[in-house]
Design an enzyme around this catalytic site. Structure first.
Site, PDB file in Angstrom:
ATOM      1  N   ASN A  44       0.839  -1.198   0.000  1.00 37.48           N
ATOM      2  CA  ASN A  44       0.000   0.000   0.000  1.00 37.48           C
ATOM      3  C   ASN A  44       0.878   1.254   0.000  1.00 37.48           C
ATOM      4  O   ASN A  44       1.953   1.289   0.599  1.00 37.48           O
ATOM      5  CB  ASN A  44      -1.017   0.008   1.155  1.00 37.48           C
ATOM      6  CG  ASN A  44      -0.427  -0.261   2.520  1.00 37.48           C
ATOM      7  OD1 ASN A  44       0.587  -0.931   2.657  1.00 37.48           O
ATOM      8  ND2 ASN A  44      -1.063   0.273   3.551  1.00 37.48           N
ATOM      9  N   GLU A  46       0.343   5.093   0.784  1.00 37.17           N
ATOM     10  CA  GLU A  46      -0.556   6.121   1.299  1.00 37.17           C
ATOM     11  C   GLU A  46      -0.109   7.508   0.861  1.00 37.17           C
ATOM     12  O   GLU A  46       1.022   7.700   0.403  1.00 37.17           O
ATOM     13  CB  GLU A  46      -0.616   6.026   2.835  1.00 37.17           C
ATOM     14  CG  GLU A  46      -1.222   4.694   3.265  1.00 37.17           C
ATOM     15  CD  GLU A  46      -1.516   4.602   4.743  1.00 37.17           C
ATOM     16  OE1 GLU A  46      -1.036   5.446   5.525  1.00 37.17           O
ATOM     17  OE2 GLU A  46      -2.233   3.652   5.117  1.00 37.17           O
ATOM     18  N   CYS A  55      -4.150   0.735  -2.584  1.00 35.64           N
ATOM     19  CA  CYS A  55      -4.015  -0.517  -1.831  1.00 35.64           C
ATOM     20  C   CYS A  55      -2.945  -1.410  -2.464  1.00 35.64           C
ATOM     21  O   CYS A  55      -2.672  -1.330  -3.669  1.00 35.64           O
ATOM     22  CB  CYS A  55      -5.328  -1.292  -1.833  1.00 35.64           C
ATOM     23  SG  CYS A  55      -6.658  -0.504  -0.930  1.00 35.64           S
ATOM     24  N   GLU A  57      -3.060  -4.527  -3.191  1.00 39.84           N
ATOM     25  CA  GLU A  57      -3.562  -5.439  -4.226  1.00 39.84           C
ATOM     26  C   GLU A  57      -3.568  -4.766  -5.596  1.00 39.84           C
ATOM     27  O   GLU A  57      -3.224  -5.372  -6.615  1.00 39.84           O
ATOM     28  CB  GLU A  57      -4.989  -5.897  -3.894  1.00 39.84           C
ATOM     29  CG  GLU A  57      -5.097  -6.725  -2.632  1.00 39.84           C
ATOM     30  CD  GLU A  57      -5.349  -5.896  -1.371  1.00 39.84           C
ATOM     31  OE1 GLU A  57      -4.855  -4.743  -1.290  1.00 39.84           O
ATOM     32  OE2 GLU A  57      -6.013  -6.409  -0.463  1.00 39.84           O
ATOM     33  N   CYS A  88     -10.310  -4.989   0.044  1.00 37.47           N
ATOM     34  CA  CYS A  88     -11.416  -4.023   0.110  1.00 37.47           C
ATOM     35  C   CYS A  88     -12.276  -4.134  -1.153  1.00 37.47           C
ATOM     36  O   CYS A  88     -11.892  -4.776  -2.140  1.00 37.47           O
ATOM     37  CB  CYS A  88     -10.872  -2.603   0.266  1.00 37.47           C
ATOM     38  SG  CYS A  88     -10.260  -1.877  -1.265  1.00 37.47           S
ATOM     39  N   CYS A  91     -10.662  -3.108  -4.486  1.00 38.33           N
ATOM     40  CA  CYS A  91      -9.699  -4.105  -4.984  1.00 38.33           C
ATOM     41  C   CYS A  91     -10.412  -5.343  -5.515  1.00 38.33           C
ATOM     42  O   CYS A  91      -9.978  -5.946  -6.493  1.00 38.33           O
ATOM     43  CB  CYS A  91      -8.701  -4.479  -3.895  1.00 38.33           C
ATOM     44  SG  CYS A  91      -7.567  -3.124  -3.541  1.00 38.33           S
TER      45      CYS A  91
HETATM   46  N1  THU Z   1      -5.359  -1.417   2.326  1.00 38.09           N
HETATM   47  C1  THU Z   1      -4.801  -2.250   1.408  1.00 38.09           C
HETATM   48  O1  THU Z   1      -3.643  -2.096   1.004  1.00 38.09           O
HETATM   49  N2  THU Z   1      -5.567  -3.251   0.925  1.00 38.09           N
HETATM   50  C2  THU Z   1      -6.875  -3.480   1.259  1.00 38.09           C
HETATM   51  O2  THU Z   1      -7.519  -4.349   0.701  1.00 38.09           O
HETATM   52  C3  THU Z   1      -7.489  -2.672   2.312  1.00 38.09           C
HETATM   53  C4  THU Z   1      -6.698  -1.541   2.822  1.00 38.09           C
HETATM   54  C5  THU Z   1      -4.550  -0.319   2.856  1.00 38.09           C
HETATM   55  C6  THU Z   1      -4.989   1.040   2.410  1.00 38.09           C
HETATM   56  C7  THU Z   1      -4.470   1.906   3.537  1.00 38.09           C
HETATM   57  O3  THU Z   1      -3.126   2.249   3.228  1.00 38.09           O
HETATM   58  C8  THU Z   1      -4.458   1.003   4.745  1.00 38.09           C
HETATM   59  O4  THU Z   1      -4.596  -0.313   4.256  1.00 38.09           O
HETATM   60  C9  THU Z   1      -5.572   1.280   5.736  1.00 38.09           C
HETATM   61  O5  THU Z   1      -6.798   1.335   5.120  1.00 38.09           O
END
Ligand code: THU
Length: 138
Positions: A44, A46, A55, A57, A88, A91
């Site tokens: 991920n 941010e 994300c 994925e 999520c 994704c």
């Molecule tokens: N996140 C992912 O990388 N994948 C997911 O399927 C859900 C959330 C990350 C996004 C963000 O950087 C952190 O998790 C918290 O939401």
């Protein structure tokens, strides 16, 4: 667990260490395997403008598609969460573009695992219909 599966799991764990997650502190690694045996990793990423975050994925998926891979059989997600987290909704939709048979394996802290098939995680995925196929423009 086969050597190939272990490699995929290790790739997800390793890339989690590169997560850029200064806001949530939630580090995610994903390793996507194409049907021809290649592994694509993503973490991920941010952003200070929160919704810009990507994300793990979708980072893995973008890397795969950019390398010419379009068919996948498995994705492994690695986090430090107490219980393994599924991808999520965004994704799920992104992955569904390339097939609903994808096996999704998520590994949390202590190695606890959950497994799903994408079809079960997203029973009704969106698909853009073409003219003449019952789409909005018909
Ligand atoms: N996140 C992912 O990388 N994948 C997911 O399927 C859900 C959330 C990350 C996004 C963000 O950087 C952190 O998790 C918290 O939401």
């Amino acid at each position: 667990m086969s050597e190939d599966s272990e490699r995929l799991i290790e790739a997800a764990r390793a890339v989690k260490e590169r997560a850029h997650a200064p806001y949530s502190g939630f580090h995610v690694g994903a390793a996507l395997r194409s049907t021809d045996g290649r592994i694509f990793a993503g973490c991920n990423v941010e952003n200070s403008s929160y919704p810009v975050t990507i994300c793990a994925e979708r980072v893995a998926l973008g890397s795969a598609v950019a390398a010419g891979a379009l068919a996948f059989d498995r994705i492994v997600i690695s986090t430090d969460a107490g219980s393994p987290t599924p991808p999520c909704g965004m994704c799920r939709q992104a992955l569904s573009e390339f097939g609903l048979d994808l096996e999704v394996l998520s590994i949390g802290s202590g190695g606890v695992r959950s497994r799903w098939i994408l079809q079960d995680l997203l029973p009704e995925h969106f698909e853009l219909t073409k003219r003449g196929e019952g789409g909005a423009d018909d």
